[in-house]
Design an enzyme around this catalytic site. Structure first.
Site, PDB file in Angstrom:
ATOM      1  N   CYS A  79      -1.980   6.599  -5.346  1.00  0.00           N
ATOM      2  CA  CYS A  79      -2.451   5.244  -5.081  1.00  0.00           C
ATOM      3  C   CYS A  79      -2.091   4.858  -3.654  1.00  0.00           C
ATOM      4  CB  CYS A  79      -1.814   4.236  -6.034  1.00  0.00           C
ATOM      5  SG  CYS A  79      -2.664   4.091  -7.592  1.00  0.00           S
ATOM      6  N   GLN A  80      -3.000   4.145  -3.024  1.00  0.00           N
ATOM      7  CA  GLN A  80      -2.779   3.653  -1.664  1.00  0.00           C
ATOM      8  C   GLN A  80      -1.663   2.607  -1.671  1.00  0.00           C
ATOM      9  OE1 GLN A  80      -6.469   2.177  -0.146  1.00  0.00           O
ATOM     10  NE2 GLN A  80      -5.519   0.882   1.361  1.00  0.00           N
TER      11      GLN A  80
END
Length: 139
Positions: A51-52
């Site tokens: 996930c960013q």
């Protein structure tokens, strides 16, 4: 409610909006009602890889149902994990493992996310299913 019934409810809710700006606002609102993970559970082992933004998810087996809590440092991501938790929390491990996730495509979510957020979404679903698999295996 079954997973399929909850997914159908979400598809109906998303169909009420005319454009994606309204849908993004709705996703952000859903994030505000997210069952929050305890501060002491915001540890590396509960972070979703890929996930960013930072997303923490924790699953507990309570009365043969997996109960999820989560949080994120990004408002849109918090809404996305809130949708997934609404679908999969309070379900049996077997139901989670067997669940179809095509509702994500039906509401158009993946195609309206940046590539890194779309990858994060896939990672969130994988992590939820990994919790279910772990609890299923423990039985």
């Amino acid at each position: 409610m079954t997973i399929a019934e909850i997914q159908e409810e979400i598809i109906d809710e998303f169909s009420m909006f005319d454009d994606w700006m309204q849908r993004y606002e709705y996703i952000i609102d859903l994030g505000k009602g997210l069952p929050k993970i305890a501060e002491e559970d915001k540890v590396d082992e509960n972070i979703i890889k890929g996930c960013q933004s930072k997303v923490w998810v924790k699953g507990d087996l309570i009365d043969d149902k997996v109960v999820f809590t989560a949080d994120s440092d990004a408002i849109l991501t918090k809404g996305i994990i809130a949708i997934l938790i609404r679908v999969f929390s309070n379900q049996s491990p077997a139901a989670i493992l067997e669940a179809d996730t095509s509702f994500i495509d039906e509401i158009g979510l993946k195609e309206h996310l940046s590539p890194t957020r779309a990858n994060g979404l896939v990672s969130m679903v994988k992590q939820i299913k990994m919790y279910a698999l772990a609890f299923q295996t423990k039985k």
